[in-house]
Write an enzyme that holds these catalytic residues in place. Structure first.
Site, PDB file in Angstrom:
ATOM      1  N   HIS A   5       0.846  -1.203   0.000  1.00 30.35           N
ATOM      2  CA  HIS A   5       0.000   0.000   0.000  1.00 30.35           C
ATOM      3  C   HIS A   5       0.877   1.247   0.000  1.00 30.35           C
ATOM      4  O   HIS A   5       1.832   1.335   0.779  1.00 30.35           O
ATOM      5  CB  HIS A   5      -0.909  -0.022   1.238  1.00 30.35           C
ATOM      6  CG  HIS A   5      -2.043   0.953   1.178  1.00 30.35           C
ATOM      7  ND1 HIS A   5      -2.758   1.206   0.024  1.00 30.35           N
ATOM      8  CD2 HIS A   5      -2.608   1.746   2.130  1.00 30.35           C
ATOM      9  CE1 HIS A   5      -3.697   2.102   0.283  1.00 30.35           C
ATOM     10  NE2 HIS A   5      -3.629   2.451   1.543  1.00 30.35           N
ATOM     11  N   MET A  64     -27.170  18.361  17.729  1.00 27.12           N
ATOM     12  CA  MET A  64     -27.167  16.923  17.443  1.00 27.12           C
ATOM     13  C   MET A  64     -28.054  16.583  16.246  1.00 27.12           C
ATOM     14  O   MET A  64     -27.687  15.778  15.398  1.00 27.12           O
ATOM     15  CB  MET A  64     -27.621  16.143  18.685  1.00 27.12           C
ATOM     16  CG  MET A  64     -27.463  14.644  18.523  1.00 27.12           C
ATOM     17  SD  MET A  64     -28.080  13.701  19.929  1.00 27.12           S
ATOM     18  CE  MET A  64     -26.886  14.081  21.186  1.00 27.12           C
ATOM     19  N   ASP A  65     -29.234  17.223  16.183  1.00 27.02           N
ATOM     20  CA  ASP A  65     -30.222  16.846  15.173  1.00 27.02           C
ATOM     21  C   ASP A  65     -30.688  18.002  14.291  1.00 27.02           C
ATOM     22  O   ASP A  65     -31.506  17.809  13.407  1.00 27.02           O
ATOM     23  CB  ASP A  65     -31.477  16.278  15.860  1.00 27.02           C
ATOM     24  CG  ASP A  65     -31.135  15.359  17.010  1.00 27.02           C
ATOM     25  OD1 ASP A  65     -30.456  14.356  16.749  1.00 27.02           O
ATOM     26  OD2 ASP A  65     -31.506  15.672  18.160  1.00 27.02           O
TER      27      ASP A  65
HETATM   28  C1  LIG Z   1      -8.495   1.814   1.635  1.00 24.38           C
HETATM   29  C2  LIG Z   1      -7.463   1.116   0.860  1.00 24.38           C
HETATM   30  C3  LIG Z   1      -7.399   1.265  -0.537  1.00 24.38           C
HETATM   31  C4  LIG Z   1      -8.265   2.245  -1.305  1.00 24.38           C
HETATM   32  O1  LIG Z   1      -7.767   3.554  -1.135  1.00 24.38           O
HETATM   33  P1  LIG Z   1      -8.353   4.761  -2.001  1.00 24.38           P
HETATM   34  O2  LIG Z   1      -7.442   5.876  -1.717  1.00 24.38           O
HETATM   35  O3  LIG Z   1      -9.731   4.995  -1.491  1.00 24.38           O
HETATM   36  O4  LIG Z   1      -8.355   4.295  -3.395  1.00 24.38           O
HETATM   37  C5  LIG Z   1      -6.491   0.481  -1.233  1.00 24.38           C
HETATM   38  N1  LIG Z   1      -5.676  -0.377  -0.592  1.00 24.38           N
HETATM   39  C6  LIG Z   1      -5.684  -0.512   0.752  1.00 24.38           C
HETATM   40  C7  LIG Z   1      -4.741  -1.451   1.414  1.00 24.38           C
HETATM   41  C8  LIG Z   1      -6.568   0.244   1.525  1.00 24.38           C
HETATM   42  O5  LIG Z   1      -6.565   0.111   2.861  1.00 24.38           O
END
Ligand SMILES: *Cc1c(COP(=O)(O)O)cnc(C)c1O
Length: 379
Positions: free
Chosen positions: A167, A318-319
């Site tokens: 990621h 709140m609402d």
């Molecule tokens: C949330 C997430 C995504 C998607 O991220 P975006 O920025 O919304 O596209 C992709 N990979 C992992 C591991 C995530 O946690």
């Protein structure tokens, strides 16, 4: 009468969702498939309808979620799809993972072993590699060591390793330093993949593109594009434009319950943070922070009434909340107002609201609370 209470509601446009999916498909190479990220109830849009539309009408075969409960919910709407759990599942639930044919993200050899100990059936997995996010995944200085660990993991009985993924931390930035950082993250995972290949292991999947990478650094080497926020038509980062044609899928609306004339000296809402200094028309709107309209928007947010922007006065309750409708003489009880979305020529996006109180559009849409019914339409 509508089948839902016309107080505060979210309109989800499945036509826009499907058009967004088509645009994303157009950004990707033919070898890269979309993995629709539908965690957190499809970023607040509601997984049932979102997954159904994507799986049944857009032909999307891959979904990603954050946990087992979400995976099982997605399985109901997409009986044949590949569903990857990106986050942690306690190993004692391993049997549920295999029984529902879910793919688990695996963050270590130890975790992989714990999973298979807890089920007699095979576990499908993608191995997560931490290349710089500092969150979860295998971590080695040298990609060769990482590949060696994965090769060893593949010998674990009943564990079926179908891919590796990582990621990106800053793919939504065009700062050269950040671009170089993302380059290194990408080179690392590709080095692991290529090393495994040299060892005779060809994995079906190697993926690392999130929304930002899908938009700004798309490459056929990522077998999946894990698209989240752009699927819902919002920006990974407000400062960079997103591809032409992507449109927000969610609008949030409420109604005016009452309009009053306020005189100089009158105070509005809790804490008396707003005192009227000239004759004004104040409308009360049927939405508040319990609906996910943040209290941090007190005195800052604007709401569209008959196509005109009206400022929030005093604190968001709140609402309920109050707005200044002095410039909209026709405003009256029962009128529909737009908190997020288009009214006439103007539009207020979740991204715009987010920037008003120091967050991101992701948090705004995920934060629209359960109390707010989601109404699905197709335009
Ligand atoms: C949330 C997430 C995504 C998607 O991220 P975006 O920025 O919304 O596209 C992709 N990979 C992992 C591991 C995530 O946690």
């Amino acid at each position: 009468m509508e089948p839902y209470l016309k107080r505060a509601w979210a309109e989800i446009d499945l036509g826009k969702l499907k058009r967004n999916a088509e645009i994303i498909r157009g950004l990707n190479s033919p070898s890269t498939k979309i993995m629709a990220v539908v965690k957190a109830d499809a970023y607040g849009h509601g997984y049932e309808h979102i997954v159904h539309a994507l799986a049944q009408e857009c032909g999307i075969e891959n979904f990603a979620v954050s946990n087992l409960d979400e995976a099982i919910a997605v399985r109901e709407s997409a009986p044949k799809a590949d569903i990857l759990i990106l986050g942690y599942t306690p190993p004692e639930y391993a049997h549920e993972i295999s029984a529902n044919d879910i793919i688990q993200g695996v963050v270590s050899t130890e975790y992989a072993k714990a999973l298979v100990r807890n089920t007699p059936s095979p576990i499908r997995c993608h191995v997560k590699i931490d290349t710089g996010m500092g969150r979860i995944g295998l971590k080695h200085d040298d990609p060769k060591d990482c590949a060696a660990e994965i090769a060893e993991m593949m010998k674990i009985e009943k564990l079926s390793v179908e891919g590796i993924y990582t990621h990106f931390a800053v793919a939504d930035s065009d700062d050269p330093d950040n671009v170089a950082y993302t380059d290194r993250q990408q080179q690392y995972i590709l080095a692991v993949y290529d090393r495994l290949k040299e060892m005779g292991i060809v994995l079906p999947h190697c993926h690392f593109m999130n929304s930002a990478a899908t938009c700004y650094r798309n490459t056929p080497r990522s077998t999946l594009s894990r698209a989240g926020i752009i699927l819902y038509g919002l920006h990974p980062d407000m400062s960079l434009p997103i591809p032409e044609g992507l449109e927000p899928v969610m609008e949030v609306k409420a109604v005016i319950s009452q309009v009053k004339t306020a005189q100089p000296g009158d105070c509005i809402s809790y804490g008396r943070t707003f005192t009227v200094d000239h004759e004004m028309r104040i409308a009360t709107v049927t939405v508040g922070y319990a609906d996910g309209y943040s209290r941090l928007l007190s005195g800052k947010g604007e709401i569209l009434v008959h196509g005109k922007r009206c400022r929030i006065v005093g604190r968001v309750c709140m609402d309920q909340l109050m707005i200044d409708v002095s410039e909209v003489p026709e405003a009256s009880s029962g009128d529909i107002v737009t908190l997020i979305g288009r009214d006439g020529d103007d539009i207020i996006t979740a991204d715009e609201l987010a920037s008003l109180y120091g967050t991101i559009g992701y948090e705004v849409v995920c934060g629209i609370s359960k109390r707010v019914p989601r109404i699905y339409k197709e335009a």
